[in-house]
Write a protein that holds these residues in place. Structure first.
Motif, PDB file in Angstrom:
ATOM      1  N   LEU A 282      -1.565 -34.444  52.370  1.00 23.89           N
ATOM      2  CA  LEU A 282      -0.316 -33.704  52.343  1.00 23.89           C
ATOM      3  C   LEU A 282       0.898 -34.591  52.633  1.00 23.89           C
ATOM      4  O   LEU A 282       2.023 -34.113  52.685  1.00 23.89           O
ATOM      5  CB  LEU A 282      -0.360 -32.551  53.357  1.00 23.89           C
ATOM      6  CG  LEU A 282      -1.431 -31.484  53.110  1.00 23.89           C
ATOM      7  CD1 LEU A 282      -1.496 -30.511  54.281  1.00 23.89           C
ATOM      8  CD2 LEU A 282      -1.160 -30.737  51.808  1.00 23.89           C
ATOM      9  N   HIS A 283       0.634 -35.883  52.882  1.00 23.19           N
ATOM     10  CA  HIS A 283       1.709 -36.861  53.152  1.00 23.19           C
ATOM     11  C   HIS A 283       2.550 -36.431  54.361  1.00 23.19           C
ATOM     12  O   HIS A 283       3.787 -36.440  54.323  1.00 23.19           O
ATOM     13  CB  HIS A 283       2.601 -37.043  51.915  1.00 23.19           C
ATOM     14  CG  HIS A 283       1.842 -37.405  50.672  1.00 23.19           C
ATOM     15  ND1 HIS A 283       1.202 -38.618  50.505  1.00 23.19           N
ATOM     16  CD2 HIS A 283       1.587 -36.688  49.539  1.00 23.19           C
ATOM     17  CE1 HIS A 283       0.611 -38.650  49.333  1.00 23.19           C
ATOM     18  NE2 HIS A 283       0.824 -37.491  48.721  1.00 23.19           N
ATOM     19  N   ILE A 284       1.867 -36.066  55.424  1.00 25.00           N
ATOM     20  CA  ILE A 284       2.543 -35.650  56.655  1.00 25.00           C
ATOM     21  C   ILE A 284       3.093 -36.872  57.369  1.00 25.00           C
ATOM     22  O   ILE A 284       2.376 -37.856  57.592  1.00 25.00           O
ATOM     23  CB  ILE A 284       1.564 -34.874  57.564  1.00 25.00           C
ATOM     24  CG1 ILE A 284       0.963 -33.673  56.827  1.00 25.00           C
ATOM     25  CG2 ILE A 284       2.271 -34.447  58.847  1.00 25.00           C
ATOM     26  CD1 ILE A 284       1.956 -32.656  56.335  1.00 25.00           C
ATOM     27  N   THR A 285       4.344 -36.820  57.736  1.00 23.12           N
ATOM     28  CA  THR A 285       4.981 -37.959  58.408  1.00 23.12           C
ATOM     29  C   THR A 285       5.370 -37.674  59.857  1.00 23.12           C
ATOM     30  O   THR A 285       5.774 -38.587  60.572  1.00 23.12           O
ATOM     31  CB  THR A 285       6.250 -38.383  57.632  1.00 23.12           C
ATOM     32  OG1 THR A 285       7.161 -37.273  57.581  1.00 23.12           O
ATOM     33  CG2 THR A 285       5.900 -38.830  56.221  1.00 23.12           C
ATOM     34  N   VAL A 286       5.269 -36.409  60.295  1.00 26.08           N
ATOM     35  CA  VAL A 286       5.636 -36.086  61.676  1.00 26.08           C
ATOM     36  C   VAL A 286       4.497 -36.481  62.615  1.00 26.08           C
ATOM     37  O   VAL A 286       3.340 -36.573  62.183  1.00 26.08           O
ATOM     38  CB  VAL A 286       5.957 -34.583  61.839  1.00 26.08           C
ATOM     39  CG1 VAL A 286       7.127 -34.191  60.959  1.00 26.08           C
ATOM     40  CG2 VAL A 286       4.734 -33.724  61.520  1.00 26.08           C
ATOM     41  N   PRO A 287       4.772 -36.720  63.889  1.00 23.66           N
ATOM     42  CA  PRO A 287       3.712 -37.071  64.839  1.00 23.66           C
ATOM     43  C   PRO A 287       2.706 -35.925  65.009  1.00 23.66           C
ATOM     44  O   PRO A 287       3.097 -34.768  65.191  1.00 23.66           O
ATOM     45  CB  PRO A 287       4.477 -37.319  66.144  1.00 23.66           C
ATOM     46  CG  PRO A 287       5.874 -37.624  65.718  1.00 23.66           C
ATOM     47  CD  PRO A 287       6.114 -36.794  64.502  1.00 23.66           C
ATOM     48  N   VAL A 288       1.432 -36.265  64.941  1.00 23.94           N
ATOM     49  CA  VAL A 288       0.360 -35.271  65.060  1.00 23.94           C
ATOM     50  C   VAL A 288      -0.679 -35.772  66.057  1.00 23.94           C
ATOM     51  O   VAL A 288      -1.106 -36.932  65.993  1.00 23.94           O
ATOM     52  CB  VAL A 288      -0.324 -35.024  63.691  1.00 23.94           C
ATOM     53  CG1 VAL A 288      -1.528 -34.101  63.844  1.00 23.94           C
ATOM     54  CG2 VAL A 288       0.667 -34.440  62.692  1.00 23.94           C
ATOM     55  N   ALA A 289      -1.086 -34.902  66.956  1.00 25.15           N
ATOM     56  CA  ALA A 289      -2.184 -35.207  67.873  1.00 25.15           C
ATOM     57  C   ALA A 289      -3.326 -34.240  67.608  1.00 25.15           C
ATOM     58  O   ALA A 289      -3.097 -33.082  67.244  1.00 25.15           O
ATOM     59  CB  ALA A 289      -1.722 -35.084  69.322  1.00 25.15           C
ATOM     60  N   ILE A 290      -4.561 -34.725  67.771  1.00 21.28           N
ATOM     61  CA  ILE A 290      -5.751 -33.880  67.637  1.00 21.28           C
ATOM     62  C   ILE A 290      -6.363 -33.742  69.025  1.00 21.28           C
ATOM     63  O   ILE A 290      -6.747 -34.730  69.654  1.00 21.28           O
ATOM     64  CB  ILE A 290      -6.767 -34.480  66.653  1.00 21.28           C
ATOM     65  CG1 ILE A 290      -6.107 -34.736  65.299  1.00 21.28           C
ATOM     66  CG2 ILE A 290      -7.956 -33.542  66.494  1.00 21.28           C
ATOM     67  CD1 ILE A 290      -7.026 -35.388  64.276  1.00 21.28           C
ATOM     68  N   HIS A 291      -6.452 -32.501  69.489  1.00 17.72           N
ATOM     69  CA  HIS A 291      -6.721 -32.207  70.895  1.00 17.72           C
ATOM     70  C   HIS A 291      -7.962 -31.329  71.054  1.00 17.72           C
ATOM     71  O   HIS A 291      -8.144 -30.352  70.319  1.00 17.72           O
ATOM     72  CB  HIS A 291      -5.490 -31.484  71.456  1.00 17.72           C
ATOM     73  CG  HIS A 291      -5.592 -31.027  72.867  1.00 17.72           C
ATOM     74  ND1 HIS A 291      -5.457 -31.878  73.937  1.00 17.72           N
ATOM     75  CD2 HIS A 291      -5.796 -29.786  73.408  1.00 17.72           C
ATOM     76  CE1 HIS A 291      -5.560 -31.192  75.070  1.00 17.72           C
ATOM     77  NE2 HIS A 291      -5.776 -29.927  74.764  1.00 17.72           N
ATOM     78  N   LEU A 292      -8.808 -31.690  71.989  1.00 19.08           N
ATOM     79  CA  LEU A 292      -9.920 -30.824  72.386  1.00 19.08           C
ATOM     80  C   LEU A 292      -9.375 -29.762  73.333  1.00 19.08           C
ATOM     81  O   LEU A 292      -8.785 -30.087  74.357  1.00 19.08           O
ATOM     82  CB  LEU A 292     -11.002 -31.637  73.097  1.00 19.08           C
ATOM     83  CG  LEU A 292     -12.072 -30.820  73.834  1.00 19.08           C
ATOM     84  CD1 LEU A 292     -12.921 -30.013  72.862  1.00 19.08           C
ATOM     85  CD2 LEU A 292     -12.933 -31.723  74.711  1.00 19.08           C
ATOM     86  N   ASP A 293      -9.596 -28.505  72.996  1.00  9.99           N
ATOM     87  CA  ASP A 293      -9.095 -27.406  73.818  1.00  9.99           C
ATOM     88  C   ASP A 293     -10.237 -26.782  74.605  1.00  9.99           C
ATOM     89  O   ASP A 293     -11.288 -26.457  74.050  1.00  9.99           O
ATOM     90  CB  ASP A 293      -8.441 -26.354  72.914  1.00  9.99           C
ATOM     91  CG  ASP A 293      -7.748 -25.243  73.689  1.00  9.99           C
ATOM     92  OD1 ASP A 293      -7.273 -25.516  74.816  1.00  9.99           O
ATOM     93  OD2 ASP A 293      -7.670 -24.120  73.166  1.00  9.99           O
ATOM     94  N   HIS A 294     -10.049 -26.618  75.902  1.00  6.00           N
ATOM     95  CA  HIS A 294     -11.030 -25.971  76.784  1.00  6.00           C
ATOM     96  C   HIS A 294     -12.429 -26.563  76.630  1.00  6.00           C
ATOM     97  O   HIS A 294     -13.416 -25.845  76.447  1.00  6.00           O
ATOM     98  CB  HIS A 294     -11.071 -24.463  76.529  1.00  6.00           C
ATOM     99  CG  HIS A 294      -9.892 -23.738  77.077  1.00  6.00           C
ATOM    100  ND1 HIS A 294      -9.690 -23.529  78.426  1.00  6.00           N
ATOM    101  CD2 HIS A 294      -8.819 -23.190  76.462  1.00  6.00           C
ATOM    102  CE1 HIS A 294      -8.569 -22.883  78.614  1.00  6.00           C
ATOM    103  NE2 HIS A 294      -8.004 -22.669  77.441  1.00  6.00           N
ATOM    104  N   GLY A 295     -12.516 -27.880  76.721  1.00  3.80           N
ATOM    105  CA  GLY A 295     -13.800 -28.539  76.565  1.00  3.80           C
ATOM    106  C   GLY A 295     -14.547 -28.694  77.872  1.00  3.80           C
ATOM    107  O   GLY A 295     -13.956 -28.869  78.941  1.00  3.80           O
ATOM    108  N   GLY A 296     -15.871 -28.635  77.778  1.00  4.23           N
ATOM    109  CA  GLY A 296     -16.716 -28.996  78.903  1.00  4.23           C
ATOM    110  C   GLY A 296     -16.878 -30.506  78.942  1.00  4.23           C
ATOM    111  O   GLY A 296     -16.389 -31.232  78.067  1.00  4.23           O
TER     112      GLY A 296
END
Length: 285
Positions: A66-80
Motif C-alpha cells: 500500500l506504499h505506507i509512509t507513516v510510522p507504524v508499530a506492530i504490538h503484542l496486546d495483552h500477551g502472556g
C-alpha cells in the motif's frame, strides 16, 4: 512515537487487527490522516489468523504493497510470557506483557525479565498493574482504580509504557458507567514521575465508547496510547448488517467476498480516521 505523543499532549491510536480487512483499513486511514499508528495483535487474533508470524507478515506485506509512509508499530496486546517470547522472535516492535492476574511480586518479576530481553532488541515494553475490568453482565458502573504504590513499583522495572485502571473497562460501556476518574489519573501520573524522576507515558485500555471530552482530558494528564478494538468491531458489524438487510448483497455479484466485505472495511477506516482526529495524532508525521 509514544514519547513524542506524551511530550506534545496527543495520543497514539493502537488499533487491534482481526484480519486482512482490519489491517488494510487501519493502514489506509493512518496514511490518509498522516498519523503514526500502532497495529495490535492479541493471542486470540494470532490464533484466528494462523500465528503471530502470519499476522506480522500480513501487516508488513500490506505496509509495503500500500506504499505506507507513516510510522507504524506492530504490538503484542495483552500477551502472556510465552506470547512475548514468540513475538520477540518474530520481530514485533512492541510488546505488552499482561501479568495483571498474577500477584504483584510475580508480575513485577516477569516484567523485569521481559524488559531485559526486549531492550537490547529495541522493542518497546508495556505492562499493566491491577486489572482493567470488562463489562460482561451489564452491571459494572466503574472500572478498577490502579494503586499508586503498585504503579510506582512497576514503573521502576524500566517499562516504556504503563496501562492503568482509571475507571475504564474493556468492551461496551454500560449505561450506569461513571466515567474516567481523571483526578486519580493526575495522582498516578504525578506520583510515578516523582518516584522515577522522569515522565512515563500511560496507556488507556478500553478506549472504545469513552466520551471524546474525557479522552482529550485524559491525554492532557499523561495518556499517550489509547487502545481501540470494540469500536471497530461495532462499526464493521453495523455496516455489514445494513448492507445485508438492505438487500445490496443480492445485487449482481456482490456475493463476491471482495465486494461483500467492502462496506465493513470502509466503516473500519472511517472509525479509525475519526479516532485519529480525536486523539490529536492526525498530521503529526
Amino acid at each position: 512515537m509514544v514519547k513524542q505523543a506524551y511530550s506534545q499532549h496527543y495520543a497514539i491510536a493502537a488499533f487491534n487487527v482481526n484480519n486482512l480487512e482490519w489491517a488494510k483499513a487501519i493502514l489506509l486511514a493512518a496514511q490518509e490522516a498522516q498519523a503514526p499508528v500502532i497495529l495490535e495483535v492479541t493471542a486470540g487474533a494470532a490464533h484466528y489468523m494462523g500465528s503471530f508470524r502470519l499476522a506480522y507478515d500480513l501487516i508488513v506485506d500490506l505496509h509495503q504493497a500500500l506504499h505506507i509512509t507513516v510510522p507504524v508499530a506492530i504490538h503484542l496486546d495483552h500477551g502472556g510470557y510465552t506470547d512475548v517470547l514468540k513475538t520477540l522472535g518474530v520481530g514485533y516492535t512492541s510488546v505488552m506483557f499482561d501479568g495483571s492476574s498474577l500477584k504483584l511480586t510475580e508480575n513485577i518479576k516477569l516484567t523485569d525479565q521481559i524488559v531485559k530481553l526486549a531492550k537490547p532488541q529495541a522493542v518497546t515494553v508495556e505492562a499493566e498493574v491491577g486489572t482493567i475490568g470488562g463489562q460482561e453482565d451489564g452491571t459494572i458502573a466503574q472500572g478498577e482504580l490502579a494503586s499508586l504504590n503498585e504503579a510506582i513499583a512497576m514503573a521502576k522495572t524500566g517499562v516504556d509504557m504503563l496501562a492503568l485502571g482509571i475507571g475504564n473497562i474493556h468492551g461496551p460501556y454500560p449505561d450506569n458507567w461513571e466515567g474516567l476518574n481523571l483526578a486519580h489519573l493526575r495522582t498516578l501520573a504525578t506520583g510515578i514521575e516523582d518516584a522515577i524522576k522522569e515522565p512515563l507515558p500511560l496507556v488507556l485500555h478500553g478506549g472504545s465508547g469513552i466520551p471524546d471530552d474525557q479522552i482529550k482530558a485524559a491525554i492532557q494528564l499523561g495518556i499517550a496510547k489509547i487502545n481501540v478494538n470494540t469500536e471497530g468491531q461495532l462499526a464493521f458489524h453495523e455496516a455489514m448488517r445494513d448492507y445485508v438487510l438492505s438487500g445490496q448483497d443480492l445485487v449482481g455479484k456482490n456475493y463476491d467476498p471482495r465486494r461483500f466485505l467492502q462496506p465493513g472495511l470502509t466503516a473500519i477506516k472511517e472509525m479509525c480516521l475519526d479516532r485519529l482526529r480525536v486523539f490529536g495524532s492526525a498530521n503529526r508525521v
